[in-house]
Design a protein around this motif. Structure first.
Motif, PDB file in Angstrom:
ATOM      1  N   ASP A 123       0.834  -1.206   0.000  1.00 20.94           N
ATOM      2  CA  ASP A 123       0.000   0.000   0.000  1.00 20.94           C
ATOM      3  C   ASP A 123       0.868   1.255   0.000  1.00 20.94           C
ATOM      4  O   ASP A 123       0.601   2.211  -0.737  1.00 20.94           O
ATOM      5  CB  ASP A 123      -0.919   0.019   1.220  1.00 20.94           C
ATOM      6  N   HIS A 124       1.903   1.246   0.831  1.00 17.76           N
ATOM      7  CA  HIS A 124       2.801   2.403   0.904  1.00 17.76           C
ATOM      8  C   HIS A 124       3.522   2.608  -0.431  1.00 17.76           C
ATOM      9  O   HIS A 124       3.631   3.739  -0.913  1.00 17.76           O
ATOM     10  CB  HIS A 124       3.804   2.220   2.045  1.00 17.76           C
ATOM     11  N   MET A 125       3.997   1.539  -1.028  1.00 17.19           N
ATOM     12  CA  MET A 125       4.700   1.639  -2.307  1.00 17.19           C
ATOM     13  C   MET A 125       3.785   2.209  -3.389  1.00 17.19           C
ATOM     14  O   MET A 125       4.186   3.071  -4.158  1.00 17.19           O
ATOM     15  CB  MET A 125       5.218   0.256  -2.726  1.00 17.19           C
ATOM     16  N   LEU A 126       2.532   1.759  -3.426  1.00 16.23           N
ATOM     17  CA  LEU A 126       1.597   2.265  -4.427  1.00 16.23           C
ATOM     18  C   LEU A 126       1.274   3.737  -4.194  1.00 16.23           C
ATOM     19  O   LEU A 126       1.166   4.510  -5.153  1.00 16.23           O
ATOM     20  CB  LEU A 126       0.324   1.418  -4.435  1.00 16.23           C
ATOM     21  N   SER A 127       1.155   4.139  -2.929  1.00 11.05           N
ATOM     22  CA  SER A 127       0.918   5.553  -2.616  1.00 11.05           C
ATOM     23  C   SER A 127       2.092   6.412  -3.062  1.00 11.05           C
ATOM     24  O   SER A 127       1.913   7.474  -3.648  1.00 11.05           O
ATOM     25  CB  SER A 127       0.699   5.746  -1.116  1.00 11.05           C
ATOM     26  N   GLU A 128       3.291   5.939  -2.778  1.00 12.02           N
ATOM     27  CA  GLU A 128       4.492   6.670  -3.191  1.00 12.02           C
ATOM     28  C   GLU A 128       4.589   6.751  -4.712  1.00 12.02           C
ATOM     29  O   GLU A 128       4.965   7.787  -5.265  1.00 12.02           O
ATOM     30  CB  GLU A 128       5.749   6.011  -2.616  1.00 12.02           C
ATOM     31  N   LEU A 129       4.243   5.669  -5.391  1.00 12.96           N
ATOM     32  CA  LEU A 129       4.253   5.663  -6.853  1.00 12.96           C
ATOM     33  C   LEU A 129       3.291   6.720  -7.392  1.00 12.96           C
ATOM     34  O   LEU A 129       3.640   7.486  -8.295  1.00 12.96           O
ATOM     35  CB  LEU A 129       3.879   4.280  -7.389  1.00 12.96           C
ATOM     36  N   ALA A 130       2.095   6.796  -6.818  1.00 11.05           N
ATOM     37  CA  ALA A 130       1.113   7.779  -7.261  1.00 11.05           C
ATOM     38  C   ALA A 130       1.624   9.206  -7.050  1.00 11.05           C
ATOM     39  O   ALA A 130       1.445  10.070  -7.912  1.00 11.05           O
ATOM     40  CB  ALA A 130      -0.209   7.570  -6.524  1.00 11.05           C
ATOM     41  N   VAL A 131       2.280   9.457  -5.922  1.00  9.68           N
ATOM     42  CA  VAL A 131       2.839  10.785  -5.651  1.00  9.68           C
ATOM     43  C   VAL A 131       3.906  11.128  -6.686  1.00  9.68           C
ATOM     44  O   VAL A 131       3.945  12.243  -7.217  1.00  9.68           O
ATOM     45  CB  VAL A 131       3.406  10.853  -4.213  1.00  9.68           C
ATOM     46  N   GLN A 132       4.777  10.184  -6.995  1.00 10.24           N
ATOM     47  CA  GLN A 132       5.840  10.425  -7.971  1.00 10.24           C
ATOM     48  C   GLN A 132       5.275  10.660  -9.374  1.00 10.24           C
ATOM     49  O   GLN A 132       5.750  11.534 -10.100  1.00 10.24           O
ATOM     50  CB  GLN A 132       6.836   9.257  -7.978  1.00 10.24           C
TER      51      GLN A 132
END
Length: 141
Positions: A123-132
């Motif tokens: 979940d954290h990785m996907l959130s970070e991906l969306a931010v990037q």
């Protein structure tokens, strides 16, 4: 007192006011709302503590406001009081934020990995991906 000291005092008081409104609303929301908010903002839960506690001088970034309003379900009068205090605490930030691109929430359906820690990391990785991705899109304007 100088004009600068007066301004700092007014801004600090206004920041404490809007943080108090957010904290009061979060305290009256169901369990897990702080975690959902942290996840939606792509932040740690400790960030939520910092932006709701007047003891911390951490301001709420203007681009996060719409997400906060959506997750916390601000009543109209509370939203207006919050925005009034925010405007006094951070003159000009609302106008700059409103002129920038709005953010929306997207829901992804991903497999349950069978382990709470692995699910949290995904979940954290996907959130970070969306931010990037959002940063890349904004830089391309």
């Amino acid at each position: 007192m100088s004009a600068d000291t007066d301004n700092v005092s007014v801004e600090a008081t206004a920041m404490a006011e809007y943080k108090g409104i957010l904290q009061r609303l979060l305290d009256n929301r169901p369990s897990g709302t702080r975690q959902r908010l942290a996840h939606a903002l792509g932040k740690n839960r400790s960030f939520i503590t910092q932006i709701t506690n007047a003891s911390y001088a951490v301001p709420i970034p203007a681009p996060h406001l719409e997400t906060i309003f959506e997750i916390v379900h601000f009543p109209t009068h509370e939203r207006q009081a919050f925005l009034d205090a925010y405007g006094r605490a951070h003159p000009g930030r609302l106008q700059r934020a409103q002129s920038s691109r709005r953010i929306r929430t997207a829901t992804l359906h991903v497999p349950d990995l069978g382990d709470e820690e692995r699910n949290r990391r995904l979940d954290h990785m996907l959130s970070e991906l969306a931010v990037q991705v959002a940063k890349i899109v904004e830089d391309g304007q």
